[in-house]
Design an enzyme around this catalytic site. Structure first.
Site, PDB file in Angstrom:
ATOM      1  N   HIS A   1      36.542 -21.155  78.449  1.00 39.53           N
ATOM      2  CA  HIS A   1      37.993 -20.976  78.445  1.00 39.53           C
ATOM      3  C   HIS A   1      38.649 -22.287  78.014  1.00 39.53           C
ATOM      4  O   HIS A   1      39.082 -22.439  76.885  1.00 39.53           O
ATOM      5  CB  HIS A   1      38.465 -20.527  79.838  1.00 39.53           C
ATOM      6  CG  HIS A   1      39.943 -20.391  79.941  1.00 39.53           C
ATOM      7  ND1 HIS A   1      40.680 -20.938  80.961  1.00 39.53           N
ATOM      8  CD2 HIS A   1      40.834 -19.764  79.133  1.00 39.53           C
ATOM      9  CE1 HIS A   1      41.971 -20.664  80.784  1.00 39.53           C
ATOM     10  NE2 HIS A   1      42.094 -19.954  79.685  1.00 39.53           N
TER      11      HIS A   1
ATOM     12  N   CYS B  59      38.722 -23.508  87.808  1.00 41.02           N
ATOM     13  CA  CYS B  59      39.992 -23.881  87.170  1.00 41.02           C
ATOM     14  C   CYS B  59      40.908 -22.681  86.986  1.00 41.02           C
ATOM     15  O   CYS B  59      42.083 -22.729  87.335  1.00 41.02           O
ATOM     16  CB  CYS B  59      39.724 -24.558  85.826  1.00 41.02           C
ATOM     17  SG  CYS B  59      39.022 -26.202  86.030  1.00 41.02           S
ATOM     18  N   HIS B  60      40.376 -21.597  86.370  1.00 40.95           N
ATOM     19  CA  HIS B  60      41.219 -20.434  86.129  1.00 40.95           C
ATOM     20  C   HIS B  60      40.534 -19.139  86.536  1.00 40.95           C
ATOM     21  O   HIS B  60      40.952 -18.054  86.142  1.00 40.95           O
ATOM     22  CB  HIS B  60      41.653 -20.366  84.655  1.00 40.95           C
ATOM     23  CG  HIS B  60      42.247 -21.647  84.178  1.00 40.95           C
ATOM     24  ND1 HIS B  60      41.511 -22.578  83.459  1.00 40.95           N
ATOM     25  CD2 HIS B  60      43.484 -22.182  84.365  1.00 40.95           C
ATOM     26  CE1 HIS B  60      42.280 -23.628  83.210  1.00 40.95           C
ATOM     27  NE2 HIS B  60      43.480 -23.424  83.751  1.00 40.95           N
ATOM     28  N   GLY B  61      39.425 -19.234  87.286  1.00 38.84           N
ATOM     29  CA  GLY B  61      38.806 -18.050  87.854  1.00 38.84           C
ATOM     30  C   GLY B  61      37.964 -17.235  86.892  1.00 38.84           C
ATOM     31  O   GLY B  61      38.045 -15.998  86.875  1.00 38.84           O
TER      32      GLY B  61
END
Lengths: 288, 182, 453
Positions: B123, B147-149
């Site tokens: 990502h 960080c963003h799952g």
């Protein structure tokens, strides 16, 4: 006008100072410069018979010789001399395979950290550089009568005529001749020449007293390729090896040079013809 | 007073001009060749290239264990999967996922238990959790990027979250107990 | 640019017309080095060295910028970074040797260019400004080369820096603080190395700027020539392109071939082996020698062994060290005054027999000074340096002004055309079939045009 007069005056003054002081009695010495006693022993560096394989415009490496030279470094020199600008991976240039280089590297130890963060030694990898035998300069001097064994990576470039210097030096541990001793005594103002305790006489070292004891003796090592290990052979091989460590691109440089210079000279020739053609109608004809 | 050369363009290229063309061509080749070292010197130097591959010894890597190494300056995850994990990964080969890949495409068939991926979330580049003992492995038992799952499965494939691609599998070779990456 | 018969730039295509209206750069080049710049037709090869100097400046800048991508200016890694360039960087060895030998060749070419100026009195009116700018360029070159040699941080780098920065301490009153400020410490150290790197990167671009001024100033009067007789008419000149483009072009090939010979076959011949030893502030090398192009000035520096004292008292007016420094810088500063020291109306040494002899003595003197600069600081070299230095200053400050007053020059040719073609020389027939243009009456027989009054 003022500038010229001013210039003349300044010039005469400067010249006057110069000549006056240079001709004062105690600065005027026409005799040969005073030399130190060790000048008596100075010998020219000698190349090996036939020269080195990499000498001259068409020089080439002799990989067998370089491998033997590496063996000399490894078995004789490495105990005191570091080779810090050479990495184990560079040995591939001597003709060893990647696997051989990896195995060779692993037989050396380099500083590292263990799992507790303590300093330790670990097997070297090809990307590592050759380790130094001493942790620092103080340790090196302590083990060598206060002399610092120089790093050998660049030694043949750091001495005039370096390849021949190393070759000659390693064989230069001879007894001084009677004549040389006499000349040294004269240069030294009547004092007998003496090599200080702890140093060794070498006729190629710059002041004849070298801290390194003689290193090469016949059959000191057994060459892997079976060549007889005479002192002369080992000196030649290690000098060749150290020439390679100093400049691995030496042969490539000379080979490239042939192409570049030949091309440029040919291009110059074409350019010259072009120039002549352009100027043909501007140059006067010779009178008959 | 006109010189010969001024009438050149009127006369067109003459036979005599080949010498000028030849001379200029050679000069051009010289200039072009001179550019080669100037451009080439910016390519990775020999020491950088030598350090561009990583060797990992997996002889002491147990089943279910992962180790972290460095490959070209980035984290590398080397995992020895348990038989259960291998089966699970194979079962999911045809499941719907953003970047479909089979386990066979991501491992060496002779060493299908060894999974080697970069530890870089596809990502925005964070280092996912799951390789270390006790780290959060996410909903699919593989890796989880905090960080963003993004959730990766046991084979490092993205299953849930914003990451678009599976964890990158670099070029590698396994010889005995040594993995050579790059 | 300055001559009425110069070819005019005519843009040929729509594109070049458009450029010419918005930014007349092609026109500038055409008028500077193209067919629009008339140049005396009789220039000899001594006139090639200006262009060659420009070429080597460009070579140094290009190789230098590229080397700076890999060099690290910290004392602990500088030497190692140069070895990294030599061993690891692709073609690094070639670029490094090209840059090191390029500096030497830049100086060879510049000395030939300067001595051309001495012989043909290129410094005389109306070309004084060109000359002054040239001396400025030379001083900048010396500073650049000195700092560049310090960068590898070898033994000669460090000790050369120590000696030369130490000279500043000889200046009375402000010397010590000036030296400490320059060095950023009490002996060359990391701060010195860093600032030398920064300045070494900067100065070549300053040189480039002054070179542009130098060429601009040249294009006002145009080039001088070996006869020293100024251009009078069109037949005295040829357009720079293609005549001197071709002449400069082929000769540059020869010089670059010789340069390549050094780079590929003898790259360390002009250097010193001691610079392959890492700098050691605690160990002085047997002899500290600057690079060969500084040797004459080094000899002048070391020639002054006695203090200037007031006789019969012990009072030192000027210590020897300071005398040496003054003389060393003075030896170059004296060149600034040449246009006013040498007032002979005859330019070219070819027509000044007495001047010619002294010129060659000067050349020999520079050779002697170069040799002495590289010799140990012992007799007899000190005495020889002193005599040579004395002659050097005598030549510029005393001999030249006197000779220019008293000598009897040889008769000059009437014009350049006459010098090339002879008094009744004929212009060679052009190779094209067209006959030479018929001009109206008033032409001298033999085709030489009437001189412009």
């Amino acid at each position: 006008m003022t500038i010229r007069l001013g210039g003349m005056f300044f010039g005469l003054a400067l010249v006057g100072v110069l000549l006056l002081w240079s001709f004062l009695p105690d600065t005027l010495k026409y005799s040969t410069p005073e030399k130190s006693p060790y000048y008596a022993f100075h010998e020219d560096k000698l190349p090996p018979a036939g020269g080195f394989s990499f000498d001259g415009l068409g020089g080439k490496w002799d990989n067998q010789q370089l491998q033997r030279g590496y063996q000399v470094y490894k078995e004789v020199c490495r105990s005191c001399h570091s080779l810090k600008y050479v990495a184990f991976r560079n040995l591939e240039e001597l003709g060893y395979s990647e696997a051989e280089v990896r195995a060779e590297a692993a037989s050396w130890e380099v500083p590292g950290l263990d799992e507790y963060g303590e300093a330790t030694l670990r097997p070297a990898e090809p990307t590592d550089y050759f380790p130094s035998p001493y942790p620092n300069e103080i340790a090196a001097r302590a083990s060598n009568n206060n002399a610092l064994p120089p790093d050998l990576s660049l030694i043949t470039k750091a001495r005039p005529d370096g390849s021949n210097y190393v070759y000659s030096l390693m064989q230069g541990y001879v007894e001084p001749t009677e004549e040389d001793l006499a000349e040294a005594k004269e240069l030294g103002g009547g004092v007998e020449w003496e090599t200080p305790v702890g140093l060794y006489f070498n006729e190629h070292f710059y002041n004849a007293n070298i801290a390194m004891p003689p290193q090469l003796y016949p059959d000191l090592i057994t060459y892997a390729d079976g060549t007889e290990a005479t002192t002369e052979q080992m000196a030649q091989d290690v000098a060749a090896f150290l020439t390679w460590t100093a400049e691995p691109t030496l042969v490539l440089r000379k080979q490239t040079g042939w192409y570049v210079v030949a091309f440029l000279l040919f291009a110059t020739f074409l350019g010259f013809l072009s120039y002549k053609e352009i100027w043909a109608n501007k140059k006067p004809k010779k009178k008959g | 007073m006109t010189s010969t050369y001024d009438t050149l363009e009127d006369a067109g290229v003459r036979r005599r001009d080949w010498i000028h063309i030849a001379a200029i061509s050679f000069a051009g080749v010289a200039a072009g060749t001179f550019v080669i070292p100037l451009v080439s010197q910016m390519r990775p130097s020999k020491d950088v290239l030598a350090a561009s591959s990583t060797r990992v010894d997996i002889s002491s890597l147990e089943e279910g264990q992962s180790l972290k190494a460095v490959f070209r300056g980035q984290p590398l995850f080397v995992k020895r999967m348990t038989p259960a994990e291998i089966t699970e990964a194979k079962n999911d080969d045809s499941a719907s996922m953003p970047d479909p890949q089979t386990l066979a495409e991501r491992t060496d068939p002779a060493n299908e238990a060894i999974l080697i991926t970069l530890g870089v979330c596809t990502h925005l580049g964070c280092v996912p959790l799951g390789a270390g003992v006790g780290e959060n492995k996410g909903d699919f038992g593989g890796y989880f990027c905090p960080c963003h799952g993004s959730h990766y499965d046991v084979a490092g494939r993205i299953r849930k979250g914003p990451a678009p691609k599976n964890l990158e599998v670099p070029e590698f070779e396994i010889a005995g107990d040594i993995v050579q990456v790059g | 640019m300055s001559f009425a018969w110069a070819n005019q730039y005519e843009p040929k295509s729509d594109f070049t017309k458009w450029i010419d209206e918005k930014l007349p750069l092609p026109r500038l080049i055409y008028n500077a080095v193209g067919a629009g710049y008339p140049v005396p037709r009789n220039l000899n090869y001594m006139w090639n060295f200006g262009f060659l100097a420009g070429l080597f400046l460009v070579i140094q800048i290009i190789t230098g910028v590229v080397l700076a991508m890999h060099y690290a200016a910290d004392t602990s890694v500088a030497f190692g970074s140069v070895e990294h360039i030599m061993r690891n960087v692709n073609y690094g060895w070639m670029l490094r040797y090209a840059h090191a030998n390029g500096a030497s060749f830049f100086f060879i070419v510049i000395y030939l260019h300067i001595f051309r100026g001495f012989y043909y009195s290129s410094y005389k009116a109306p070309r004084e400004m060109i000359w002054l700018l040239g001396v400025v360029i030379f001083l900048l070159m010396m500073a650049t080369a000195f700092m560049g040699y310090v960068l590898p941080w070898g033994q000669m780098s460090f000790w050369g820096a120590k000696v030369i920065t130490g000279l500043f301490g000889a200046i009375p009153i402000i010397g010590e603080p000036l030296q400490v400020w320059l060095v950023g410490g009490y002996a060359p150290n990391g701060a010195t190395l860093n600032r030398f790197f920064s300045l070494h990167f900067l100065l070549p671009f300053v040189i480039l700027g002054v070179v542009i001024l130098h060429i601009w100033a040249l294009h006002i009067p145009g080039s001088s020539n070996p006869t020293g007789v100024e251009v009078k008419s069109e037949s005295d000149t040829v357009p720079f392109h293609p005549y001197y483009v071709a002449k400069d072009g082929w000769f540059l090939g020869l010089v670059v071939a010789i340069y390549a010979g050094f780079v590929f076959f003898a790259p360390n011949a002009l250097g010193h082996p001691d610079n392959y030893i890492e700098a050691n502030p605690l160990s002085t090398p047997a002899e500290i020698v600057p690079e060969w192009y500084f040797l004459p000035f080094y000899a002048i520096l070391r020639a002054f062994t006695g203090d200037l004292v007031i006789p019969l008292t012990g009072i030192v007016l000027v210590p020897a060290k300071l005398l040496g420094v003054i003389a060393m810088f003075g030896s170059i500063l004296v060149w600034f005054f040449l246009p006013w020291l040498d007032k002979s109306p005859i330019r070219s040494g070819s027509y000044r027999p007495l001047f010619q002899k002294f010129f060659w003595v000067l050349v020999v003197t520079m050779g002697v000074l170069t040799f002495c600069g590289g010799a140990p600081a012992e007799q007899p070299y000190i005495l020889i340096s002193q005599i040579a230095t004395a002659y050097y200053f005598l030549h510029f400050l005393v001999i030249l002004p006197i000779v220019s007053q008293i000598e009897v020059p040889k008769p000059l040719p009437f014009s350049i055309t006459e010098a090339v073609l002879g008094k009744d020389g004929e212009e060679p027939k052009p190779i094209s079939a067209a006959p030479p243009p018929q001009s109206g009456g008033g032409d001298l027989p033999g085709g030489a045009l009437q001189p412009a009054e």
